[in-house]
Design an enzyme around this catalytic site. Structure first.
Site, PDB file in Angstrom:
ATOM      1  N   ASP A  12     -15.310   3.037   7.296  1.00  0.00           N
ATOM      2  CA  ASP A  12     -14.046   3.809   6.867  1.00  0.00           C
ATOM      3  C   ASP A  12     -14.824   4.800   5.985  1.00  0.00           C
ATOM      4  OD1 ASP A  12     -11.437   4.687   6.657  1.00  0.00           O
ATOM      5  OD2 ASP A  12     -11.474   3.852   4.662  1.00  0.00           O
ATOM      6  N   LYS A  19      -8.839  -1.669   6.108  1.00  0.00           N
ATOM      7  CA  LYS A  19      -8.919  -2.210   4.836  1.00  0.00           C
ATOM      8  C   LYS A  19      -8.025  -3.289   4.541  1.00  0.00           C
ATOM      9  CE  LYS A  19      -8.940   2.018   3.535  1.00  0.00           C
ATOM     10  NZ  LYS A  19      -9.288   3.445   2.953  1.00  0.00           N
ATOM     11  N   HIS A  33       0.751  -1.370   0.031  1.00  0.00           N
ATOM     12  CA  HIS A  33       0.023   0.251   0.138  1.00  0.00           C
ATOM     13  C   HIS A  33       0.889   1.153   0.049  1.00  0.00           C
ATOM     14  CE1 HIS A  33      -3.664   2.408   0.910  1.00  0.00           C
ATOM     15  NE2 HIS A  33      -2.521   3.135   1.837  1.00  0.00           N
ATOM     16  N   ARG A  62     -14.422  13.114   7.166  1.00  0.00           N
ATOM     17  CA  ARG A  62     -13.012  13.713   7.526  1.00  0.00           C
ATOM     18  C   ARG A  62     -12.732  14.683   6.377  1.00  0.00           C
ATOM     19  NH1 ARG A  62      -9.322   9.081   7.636  1.00  0.00           N
ATOM     20  NH2 ARG A  62      -7.842  10.481   8.026  1.00  0.00           N
ATOM     21  N   SER A 119      -7.820   4.001   9.174  1.00  0.00           N
ATOM     22  CA  SER A 119      -8.538   3.966   7.936  1.00  0.00           C
ATOM     23  C   SER A 119      -7.797   3.115   6.672  1.00  0.00           C
ATOM     24  CB  SER A 119      -8.414   5.144   7.331  1.00  0.00           C
ATOM     25  OG  SER A 119      -8.751   5.266   6.018  1.00  0.00           O
TER      26      SER A 119
END
Ligand code: URA
Length: 428
Positions: A163, A189, A84, A170, A185
């Site tokens: 989320d 996931k 990620h 947010r 967050s």
């Protein structure tokens, strides 16, 4: 059990830690409306200032995971490992890394997102390939991981759905930039995705969420600890995002550059970062293969072709090219002192490569090509950048935004090393 939400907001505002059952109640009741948006927004702002301690963060992340389902990737014949990136400009690494690491013997479940603002999204990039689709059912994901070794697809609505609601809130309440909120967050996931191991590419610099190495290191350490405490072998690589990655910024342009790297060529920085992340991923799952061999023998490219075909794409079709092109030229002589990631990202966004709202379409052929490198001497009138857009108004706005993105000076400005620190779990 029920809680007084105002008391919880006040407790966090004044610096107290929230009890586990209160956190589970808050996140469990927010989607149904028992916790109102303005109350959740106030709590999020209190968290921005007061933070969450490790216990609260773990419970908060668990509650986000529990809001949805988990993908079950057990029983595959290959070990699973994902990557990620916290997002940047010209960051096409996933397009190369997923097939490369698959070609080395791992299974890579890349459940990805779309671009928002000036940072691009992997799905938008791959959708520039005619026919390619980003939505897959869970059983297709498993089958493709077994047969091809890599999947790049949209994270379904059932992974950590709270989320999505929190992120949207947010985004409009100035509460994105909080280490525990970003860490929970991202990691909720990734943990729900069911991968055994995870490598995080945490970007640092003007084109990244985290401009300072200190904040980036703190975010990396928080995410690594969260992953490890949920049984996911997690490590992080900090990498530079003060300038763009590679020379192509924009969806189809980045696909073309990724294919160059997969065929053994392409820009040196893209190749170097891809190989560094590939080595970390392979090490995390105990595969002893040098990824360079899979770039150079064509097997990473073959795996990319198989991935594109498996998801309906035509790897031989021409990529879209935007209708209008313009050039940004040097207005003074000197050397290319710096190339500003954020200015380049904003210009590509204005050209149509990115979106301002989640529902907006992107223009697959729009974007920028860098025509010079840092340190290169230039004369007045030399071409610095090519801007491409499908709409003339976008072309003009993008060209204006790109005007100062390449800084010409007498001397070259310092820049961050491409590969900065690594952060590993306590067990390593
Ligand atoms: N990406 C996410 O998924 N969540 C954040 O909060 C920030 C970046």
């Amino acid at each position: 059990m029920s809680f007084d939400i105002v008391e919880l907001i006040v407790a966090k505002r004044d610096g107290a830690a929230l009890p586990d059952d209160a956190i589970a109640w808050l996140l469990g009741n927010y989607p149904g409306g028992a916790v109102a948006d303005e109350q959740m927004a106030a709590l999020l702002m209190a968290i921005v200032f007061r933070g969450l301690d490790p216990r609260e963060l773990r419970t908060w992340t668990d509650a986000m995971i529990a809001s949805g389902t988990r993908l079950d990737l057990r029983g595959l014949s290959r070990p699973t490992v994902d990557k990620h990136s916290t997002g940047g400009v010209g960051d096409k690494i996933s397009l190369i890394l997923a097939p490369l690491v698959a070609a080395c013997g791992a299974a890579v479940p890349q459940l990805s997102g779309r671009g928002l603002g000036y940072t691009g999204g992997t799905l938008d990039k791959l959708e520039a390939i005619p026919g390619w689709r980003s939505t897959l059912e869970d059983d297709q994901i498993r089958r493709q991981l077994e047969e091809v070794g890599a999947v790049v697809c949209a994270a379904g609505g059932s992974l950590a759905p709270v989320d999505r609601a929190l992120y949207a809130l947010r985004d409009v309440t100035g509460t994105v930039e909080s280490i525990p909120l970003i860490a929970s967050s991202i990691m909720s996931k990734k943990i729900a995705e069911g991968t055994q191991a995870l490598v995080l590419d945490v970007k640092v610099g003007r084109g990244a969420f985290m401009e300072s190495p200190q904040r980036a290191r703190a975010l990396a350490a928080t995410m690594v600890a969260l992953g490890e405490s949920h049984g996911v072998r997690t490590r992080a690589q900090l990498s530079a995002m003060d300038r763009p990655l590679g020379r192509a910024i924009g969806n189809a342009l980045e696909v073309a550059e990724s294919i160059d790297v997969l065929r053994g060529g392409g820009p040196a920085d893209v190749r170097e970062l891809t190989l560094a992340l590939a080595r970390l991923m392979l090490e995390a799952v105990g595969i002893d293969v040098d990824p360079v061999t899979r770039l150079d023998d064509g097997s990473a490219y073959e795996t990319f072709v198989a991935l594109v075909r498996a998801q309906g794409g035509d790897p031989d079709a021409a990529l879209p090219v935007a209708a209008h092109h313009a050039r940004v030229r040097a207005t003074r002589p000197g050397v290319v002192a710096a190339i500003d990631a954020r200015a380049i990202g904003v210009a590509a966004w204005r050209a149509g490569a990115g979106r301002a709202r989640k529902e907006d379409p992107v223009s697959p052929g729009a974007g920028l090509r860098l025509l010079v490198e840092r340190g290169q001497p230039v004369a007045v009138g030399d071409e610095l950048l090519e801007v491409r857009a499908d709409d003339v108004t976008h072309l003009e706005r993008a060209t204006a935004a790109a005007a100062d993105a390449v800084r010409i000076d007498e001397v070259v400005a310092p820049e961050l090393a491409l590969l900065l620190d690594r952060v590993e779990g306590a067990a390593h």
